[in-house]
Design an enzyme around this catalytic site. Structure first.
Site, PDB file in Angstrom:
ATOM      1  N   GLN A   1       1.799   3.107  -2.381  1.00  0.00           N
ATOM      2  CA  GLN A   1       1.226   4.053  -3.416  1.00  0.00           C
ATOM      3  C   GLN A   1       0.011   4.763  -2.836  1.00  0.00           C
ATOM      4  O   GLN A   1       0.166   6.108  -3.177  1.00  0.00           O
ATOM      5  CB  GLN A   1       0.846   3.469  -4.867  1.00  0.00           C
ATOM      6  CG  GLN A   1       2.031   2.787  -5.335  1.00  0.00           C
ATOM      7  CD  GLN A   1       1.826   2.300  -6.698  1.00  0.00           C
ATOM      8  OE1 GLN A   1       0.932   2.792  -7.470  1.00  0.00           O
ATOM      9  NE2 GLN A   1       2.533   1.260  -7.115  1.00  0.00           N
ATOM     10  N   THR A   2      -0.412   4.488  -1.705  1.00  0.00           N
ATOM     11  CA  THR A   2      -1.461   5.138  -1.105  1.00  0.00           C
ATOM     12  C   THR A   2      -1.287   5.688   0.329  1.00  0.00           C
ATOM     13  O   THR A   2      -2.006   6.584   0.522  1.00  0.00           O
ATOM     14  CB  THR A   2      -2.720   4.168  -1.067  1.00  0.00           C
ATOM     15  OG1 THR A   2      -2.565   3.149  -0.103  1.00  0.00           O
ATOM     16  CG2 THR A   2      -3.370   3.528  -2.293  1.00  0.00           C
ATOM     17  N   GLY A   3       0.036   5.439   0.660  1.00  0.00           N
ATOM     18  CA  GLY A   3       0.272   6.022   2.054  1.00  0.00           C
ATOM     19  C   GLY A   3      -0.676   5.345   3.045  1.00  0.00           C
ATOM     20  O   GLY A   3      -0.638   6.001   4.103  1.00  0.00           O
TER      21      GLY A   3
ATOM     22  N   ASN B   1       0.737  -1.146  -0.145  1.00  0.00           N
ATOM     23  CA  ASN B   1      -0.128  -0.058   0.024  1.00  0.00           C
ATOM     24  C   ASN B   1       0.880   1.417   0.075  1.00  0.00           C
ATOM     25  O   ASN B   1       0.484   2.406   0.160  1.00  0.00           O
ATOM     26  CB  ASN B   1      -1.107   0.072   1.040  1.00  0.00           C
ATOM     27  CG  ASN B   1      -0.224   0.013   2.565  1.00  0.00           C
ATOM     28  OD1 ASN B   1       0.883   0.333   2.655  1.00  0.00           O
ATOM     29  ND2 ASN B   1      -0.968   0.052   3.629  1.00  0.00           N
TER      30      ASN B   1
END
Lengths: 188, 131
Positions: free
Chosen positions: A186-188, A184
């Protein structure tokens, strides 16, 4: 045993072709901060004072991702965070979600020294900053043209970027390796 | 992300880290910097400040792991730092650290890291890439 210090201005995919106009101001700031910290340690200043002193200087440099020059959220805002810790006592302080505090590291130290807590965030941290009378600035103070452009490019590529993944002028943005599907990052 | 670690002439260790996070991060996202033990940690043996991909640094408790390897495995600072960085995803982590004895480590598995260090015996270093 003797004094020593080390500092960083961020890590990432820094191209070896980084142009002098991007490289030199950062190296000059590192040099200035190294001299500042070394002189303070030579004068007998405590390590805790020295790390705060040096990080404040780095925060004030718009070429690094902290303080003035902080990168932008997806909403185009700054949300700064900082932490400080003292080895001998394990005392520590941290802050997140700051949008107006000029030097987040100093607010983190105040959390450590003035509260029974370790970590304050967002509205609570901003309110604490007002209570303590620390220097604040309009949020626009922290936003640079370069970081507005970086956000535009990151949005266009639908990417979240760490430090120094910005493209050079006229070049395509360097891409991070594809993340695994269960990652995850890329979404932080 | 910016950071500084120091040991003073009396052997006191301290660390500080500050950041704006990631470009295009979700509003409200917390990174490794303020998470004690992840991006920032100091004890009586060493002081560490990390930079890179916050989520990776949190997962690997990077800063505390360096201290733990010194504390529990008796590793010297440089070995501990190198081992921790090597155990994280390539391109994700950099750190600076100093020990109580004045040893310095600046390790990274990214292409580069803006970094500098100085010691009382006159050693100085400023760099970006691994040469």
């Amino acid at each position: 045993m003797g004094w020593a210090l080390a500092l960083h201005g961020g890590a990432g995919d820094i191209p070896r072709t980084l142009p002098p106009e991007s490289r030199e101001p950062r190296l000059a700031t590192l040099r200035r901060c190294l001299d500042l910290g070394s002189a303070a340690l030579r004068d007998g200043r405590a390590a805790l004072d020295v790390v705060e002193l040096v990080v404040r200087e780095l925060e004030d440099c718009p070429h690094f991702n902290a303080g003035r020059g902080s990168v932008l959220t997806a909403e185009g805002t700054v949300e700064m965070e900082a932490c400080v810790m003292e080895g001998a006592t394990l005392r520590c302080g941290a802050v997140s979600g700051l949008s107006t505090v000029a030097n987040a590291v100093s607010l983190a130290r105040l959390v450590m020294e003035k509260t029974p807590h370790i970590y304050l965030a967002f509205d609570g941290a901003e309110a604490f900053a007002r209570d303590q009378g620390v220097e604040t600035r309009d949020p626009s103070h922290f936003i640079t043209e370069n970081n507005i452009e970086r956000l535009r490019q990151a949005k266009a590529a639908n990417r979240v970027q760490i430090d120094y993944t910005q493209p050079l002028k006229g070049q395509q943005a360097p891409q991070d390796p594809p993340a695994p599907v269960d990652d995850n990052c890329q979404t932080g | 992300t910016v950071g500084c670690v120091a040991v003073d002439a009396a052997g006191n260790l301290a660390t500080a880290t500050s950041t704006g996070g990631l470009v295009n991060k979700m509003a409200g996202r917390i990174g490794d910097t303020p998470v004690v033990g992840a991006g920032t940690y100091a004890n009586a043996l060493c002081a560490v400040s990390a930079t890179g991909k916050g989520e990776a640094i949190i997962r690997h408790t990077v800063a505390r792991d360096v201290a733990a390897l010194m504390e529990h495995a008796g590793m010297p600072l440089r070995d501990a730092a190198a081992r921790v960085v090597a155990a994280t995803p390539r391109g994700a982590v950099g750190l600076v650290a100093v020990s109580r004895a004045g040893e310095v480590s600046m390790a990274h598995n990214t292409t580069g890291m803006f970094r500098a260090c100085a010691t009382e015996d006159g050693h100085e270093e400023i760099g970006i890439w691994t040469d």
